[in-house]
Design an enzyme around this catalytic site. Sequence first.
Site, PDB file in Angstrom:
ATOM      1  N   ASP A  49     -11.866 -11.685  11.246  1.00 36.28           N
ATOM      2  CA  ASP A  49     -10.942 -11.736  10.107  1.00 36.28           C
ATOM      3  C   ASP A  49      -9.609 -12.335  10.551  1.00 36.28           C
ATOM      4  O   ASP A  49      -8.778 -11.648  11.135  1.00 36.28           O
ATOM      5  CB  ASP A  49     -10.762 -10.288   9.624  1.00 36.28           C
ATOM      6  CG  ASP A  49      -9.902 -10.174   8.385  1.00 36.28           C
ATOM      7  OD1 ASP A  49      -9.643 -11.204   7.747  1.00 36.28           O
ATOM      8  OD2 ASP A  49      -9.504  -9.044   8.066  1.00 36.28           O
TER       9      ASP A  49
ATOM     10  N   ASP B 259      -2.001 -13.028   1.483  1.00 35.91           N
ATOM     11  CA  ASP B 259      -2.463 -11.887   2.278  1.00 35.91           C
ATOM     12  C   ASP B 259      -2.818 -12.409   3.661  1.00 35.91           C
ATOM     13  O   ASP B 259      -3.977 -12.646   3.981  1.00 35.91           O
ATOM     14  CB  ASP B 259      -3.671 -11.227   1.614  1.00 35.91           C
ATOM     15  CG  ASP B 259      -4.046  -9.942   2.328  1.00 35.91           C
ATOM     16  OD1 ASP B 259      -3.313  -9.545   3.244  1.00 35.91           O
ATOM     17  OD2 ASP B 259      -5.089  -9.351   1.994  1.00 35.91           O
TER      18      ASP B 259
ATOM     19  N   HIS C 195     -12.091 -13.779   3.041  1.00 32.88           N
ATOM     20  CA  HIS C 195     -13.265 -12.918   2.912  1.00 32.88           C
ATOM     21  C   HIS C 195     -14.499 -13.700   2.492  1.00 32.88           C
ATOM     22  O   HIS C 195     -15.601 -13.450   3.000  1.00 32.88           O
ATOM     23  CB  HIS C 195     -12.964 -11.779   1.935  1.00 32.88           C
ATOM     24  CG  HIS C 195     -11.878 -10.865   2.427  1.00 32.88           C
ATOM     25  ND1 HIS C 195     -11.413  -9.812   1.707  1.00 32.88           N
ATOM     26  CD2 HIS C 195     -11.159 -10.868   3.585  1.00 32.88           C
ATOM     27  CE1 HIS C 195     -10.456  -9.185   2.387  1.00 32.88           C
ATOM     28  NE2 HIS C 195     -10.284  -9.832   3.524  1.00 32.88           N
TER      29      HIS C 195
ATOM     30  N   GLU D 118     -10.235 -12.999  -1.971  1.00 34.59           N
ATOM     31  CA  GLU D 118      -9.431 -13.466  -0.831  1.00 34.59           C
ATOM     32  C   GLU D 118     -10.156 -14.612  -0.131  1.00 34.59           C
ATOM     33  O   GLU D 118     -11.342 -14.491   0.196  1.00 34.59           O
ATOM     34  CB  GLU D 118      -9.195 -12.320   0.157  1.00 34.59           C
ATOM     35  CG  GLU D 118      -8.470 -12.810   1.405  1.00 34.59           C
ATOM     36  CD  GLU D 118      -8.054 -11.714   2.367  1.00 34.59           C
ATOM     37  OE1 GLU D 118      -7.548 -10.682   1.898  1.00 34.59           O
ATOM     38  OE2 GLU D 118      -8.232 -11.913   3.583  1.00 34.59           O
TER      39      GLU D 118
ATOM     40  N   HIS E 205       0.868  -1.173   0.000  1.00 36.67           N
ATOM     41  CA  HIS E 205       0.000   0.000   0.000  1.00 36.67           C
ATOM     42  C   HIS E 205       0.908   1.227   0.000  1.00 36.67           C
ATOM     43  O   HIS E 205       1.980   1.190   0.613  1.00 36.67           O
ATOM     44  CB  HIS E 205      -0.806   0.124   1.301  1.00 36.67           C
ATOM     45  CG  HIS E 205      -1.751  -0.970   1.565  1.00 36.67           C
ATOM     46  ND1 HIS E 205      -1.432  -2.060   2.322  1.00 36.67           N
ATOM     47  CD2 HIS E 205      -3.042  -1.113   1.210  1.00 36.67           C
ATOM     48  CE1 HIS E 205      -2.491  -2.841   2.412  1.00 36.67           C
ATOM     49  NE2 HIS E 205      -3.478  -2.292   1.749  1.00 36.67           N
TER      50      HIS E 205
ATOM     51  N   ASP F  32      -5.777 -13.417  -3.355  1.00 36.66           N
ATOM     52  CA  ASP F  32      -5.238 -13.295  -1.999  1.00 36.66           C
ATOM     53  C   ASP F  32      -5.447 -14.625  -1.280  1.00 36.66           C
ATOM     54  O   ASP F  32      -6.583 -14.994  -0.932  1.00 36.66           O
ATOM     55  CB  ASP F  32      -5.933 -12.166  -1.230  1.00 36.66           C
ATOM     56  CG  ASP F  32      -5.334 -10.799  -1.540  1.00 36.66           C
ATOM     57  OD1 ASP F  32      -4.390 -10.730  -2.355  1.00 36.66           O
ATOM     58  OD2 ASP F  32      -5.805  -9.810  -0.949  1.00 36.66           O
TER      59      ASP F  32
ATOM     60  N   LYS G 158     -15.173  -7.918   0.534  1.00 38.25           N
ATOM     61  CA  LYS G 158     -15.157  -8.430   1.911  1.00 38.25           C
ATOM     62  C   LYS G 158     -16.540  -8.142   2.496  1.00 38.25           C
ATOM     63  O   LYS G 158     -17.087  -7.065   2.245  1.00 38.25           O
ATOM     64  CB  LYS G 158     -14.062  -7.732   2.726  1.00 38.25           C
ATOM     65  CG  LYS G 158     -13.818  -8.362   4.081  1.00 38.25           C
ATOM     66  CD  LYS G 158     -12.650  -7.677   4.800  1.00 38.25           C
ATOM     67  CE  LYS G 158     -12.383  -8.363   6.138  1.00 38.25           C
ATOM     68  NZ  LYS G 158     -11.328  -7.692   6.912  1.00 38.25           N
TER      69      LYS G 158
ATOM     70  N   ASP H  35      -7.066 -14.185   8.711  1.00 35.73           N
ATOM     71  CA  ASP H  35      -5.870 -14.048   7.859  1.00 35.73           C
ATOM     72  C   ASP H  35      -4.753 -15.011   8.251  1.00 35.73           C
ATOM     73  O   ASP H  35      -3.583 -14.621   8.359  1.00 35.73           O
ATOM     74  CB  ASP H  35      -5.330 -12.602   7.910  1.00 35.73           C
ATOM     75  CG  ASP H  35      -6.219 -11.619   7.151  1.00 35.73           C
ATOM     76  OD1 ASP H  35      -7.012 -12.044   6.296  1.00 35.73           O
ATOM     77  OD2 ASP H  35      -6.109 -10.406   7.420  1.00 35.73           O
TER      78      ASP H  35
ATOM     79  N   ASP I   4       2.411   1.741   3.355  1.00 35.87           N
ATOM     80  CA  ASP I   4       3.329   0.731   3.898  1.00 35.87           C
ATOM     81  C   ASP I   4       4.755   1.177   3.590  1.00 35.87           C
ATOM     82  O   ASP I   4       5.700   0.837   4.298  1.00 35.87           O
ATOM     83  CB  ASP I   4       3.142  -0.635   3.227  1.00 35.87           C
ATOM     84  CG  ASP I   4       1.775  -1.239   3.459  1.00 35.87           C
ATOM     85  OD1 ASP I   4       1.141  -0.886   4.465  1.00 35.87           O
ATOM     86  OD2 ASP I   4       1.346  -2.058   2.617  1.00 35.87           O
TER      87      ASP I   4
ATOM     88  N   MET J  67       2.232  -5.817  -7.741  1.00 38.79           N
ATOM     89  CA  MET J  67       0.911  -5.250  -7.415  1.00 38.79           C
ATOM     90  C   MET J  67       1.053  -4.090  -6.432  1.00 38.79           C
ATOM     91  O   MET J  67       1.881  -4.137  -5.517  1.00 38.79           O
ATOM     92  CB  MET J  67       0.014  -6.339  -6.807  1.00 38.79           C
ATOM     93  CG  MET J  67      -1.393  -5.914  -6.455  1.00 38.79           C
ATOM     94  SD  MET J  67      -1.561  -5.215  -4.778  1.00 38.79           S
ATOM     95  CE  MET J  67      -2.116  -6.648  -3.844  1.00 38.79           C
TER      96      MET J  67
ATOM     97  N   GLU K  30     -11.440  -6.043  -4.713  1.00 41.11           N
ATOM     98  CA  GLU K  30     -11.425  -7.078  -3.664  1.00 41.11           C
ATOM     99  C   GLU K  30     -12.637  -6.909  -2.759  1.00 41.11           C
ATOM    100  O   GLU K  30     -12.832  -5.844  -2.165  1.00 41.11           O
ATOM    101  CB  GLU K  30     -10.129  -6.963  -2.852  1.00 41.11           C
ATOM    102  CG  GLU K  30     -10.047  -7.980  -1.725  1.00 41.11           C
ATOM    103  CD  GLU K  30      -8.702  -7.938  -1.012  1.00 41.11           C
ATOM    104  OE1 GLU K  30      -7.750  -7.315  -1.524  1.00 41.11           O
ATOM    105  OE2 GLU K  30      -8.615  -8.536   0.084  1.00 41.11           O
TER     106      GLU K  30
HETATM  107  C1  GLT Z   1      -5.812  -5.315   4.373  1.00 41.69           C
HETATM  108  C2  GLT Z   1      -6.945  -6.227   4.006  1.00 41.69           C
HETATM  109  C3  GLT Z   1      -6.623  -7.043   2.828  1.00 41.69           C
HETATM  110  C4  GLT Z   1      -6.433  -6.271   1.558  1.00 41.69           C
HETATM  111  C5  GLT Z   1      -5.287  -5.358   1.625  1.00 41.69           C
HETATM  112  C6  GLT Z   1      -5.259  -4.501   0.371  1.00 41.69           C
HETATM  113  S1  GLT Z   1      -5.198  -4.445   3.049  1.00 41.69           S
HETATM  114  O1  GLT Z   1      -4.765  -6.036   4.935  1.00 41.69           O
HETATM  115  O2  GLT Z   1      -7.219  -7.061   5.118  1.00 41.69           O
HETATM  116  O3  GLT Z   1      -7.577  -8.041   2.607  1.00 41.69           O
HETATM  117  O4  GLT Z   1      -6.171  -7.176   0.528  1.00 41.69           O
HETATM  118  O5  GLT Z   1      -5.758  -3.237   0.598  1.00 41.69           O
HETATM  119 MN    MN Z   2      -6.786  -9.191   0.882  1.00 41.92          MN
HETATM  120 MN    MN Z   3      -8.241 -10.428   5.067  1.00 42.17          MN
END
Ligand code: GLT
Ligand code: MN
Ligand code: MN
Length: 387
Positions: free
Chosen positions: A256, A288, A221, A218, A55, A246, A184, A258, A58, A89, A182
């Site tokens: 969430d 991700d 998500h 993702e 980003h 992702d 969510k 991850d 970042d 990306m 993306e």
């Molecule tokens: C953040 C989010 C991710 C996205 C990123 C891109 S930022 O960490 O949880 O799912 O892909 O903005």
């Molecule tokens: Mn993501």
């Molecule tokens: Mn996520």
Amino acid sequence: MTDYAPRPEDRFTFGLWTVGNIGRDPFGGPVRDVISPVDIVYLLAEVGAYGVNYHDNDLIPIDATPDEERQIIKDFKAALNATGIKMPMATTNLFTDPIFKDGAFTSNDPHVRAYAYQKVLRTIDIGVDLGAKVFVFWGGREGTETDASKNAADAIKRYRDAINFFSEYVISQKYDLRLALEAKPNEPRSDLYLPTTGAMLGFIATLDHPEMVGVNPEVAHEHMAGLNFMHAIAQAWDAGKLFHIDLNDQLFGRYDQDFRFGAAMIKQNFFLVKFLEDVGYTGSRHFDAHAYRTEDYNGVKDFARGCMRTYLILKEKAQQFNADPEIQALLADINADDGTFDYLKTFSAEGAAKLRATDFDRVGIGKKGLSYERLDQLTIEVLLGVR
Ligand code: GLT
Ligand code: MN
Ligand code: MN
């Protein structure tokens, strides 16, 4: 059997925010020190990744001066050159700063929307300069807690105006860049707009330049919404819209998470990897995700290596599934087709008349067992390593 060592053609990438995650959560502060973008590039090279994504903030703090920005970009480029790590990306942070507390493109305040546009244009320019071919939009604050605050149809319209604006910008600059949206369902807002990959695909069809916009689905998500991720990927692939992915892991019905790819739902991830490999997806395989909050930076390396290793193990399992004679015999049987109904592939009046006159053994066909129990057990045995 390979050594499951990542290779450049695997296209394994990590965001700066993933291995750089310092373990903050809503109930506790950081557990790891901040490491610089340059050090993250070296860490990724050490574990064998192909690329890094970022980003804007970042890499470049939101309040950096132009001189600081130039120096940061110079140092980052030097690290990319020294390590061979690619930067495929880029994306914009439109969620951390308080100005975005009620959204960026969908904010009710035109100043906020305009600032968000400006932030995106700057990130596109720098991203392209660093080599990005895909630009991701994750609308982390594009949603509501109360629908009294905003008309949802207006919000979608604002979102569309924004993506159309950036599409025209990319065309006007002659950049070789595709946009990827993306989805969510929620978190950090109570409800986010365009909550699933399917919703994004429907939205893309309404844009001025649908050909340059795809999706960045993702795992976590779709799992948060209790959906089958591979099915979403299949739909995106079928539409020619799988521009980026992702990868991570996530149990249904949780916050969430991850997690490291393959940490939680092996069977789902097996079918995902099998799908990507069978169709020949060649884009980035972006992780991700972030390491458990229990980890130091050795644990972060274990996490990153684990994501890639599990992907490659599942890829090998998919090859084994495809080569297993018993599994393939079952699949051939399930998919048997003697061509009797080929005339239905396209409509004709004669075909429709012929169909009307056909007798079906409805009861007999309905009684036939399909052997999916055996097929699934064989799949599980491939996964558990006993075949
Ligand atoms: C953040 C989010 C991710 C996205 C990123 C891109 S930022 O960490 O949880 O799912 O892909 O903005
Ligand atoms: Mn993501
Ligand atoms: Mn996520």
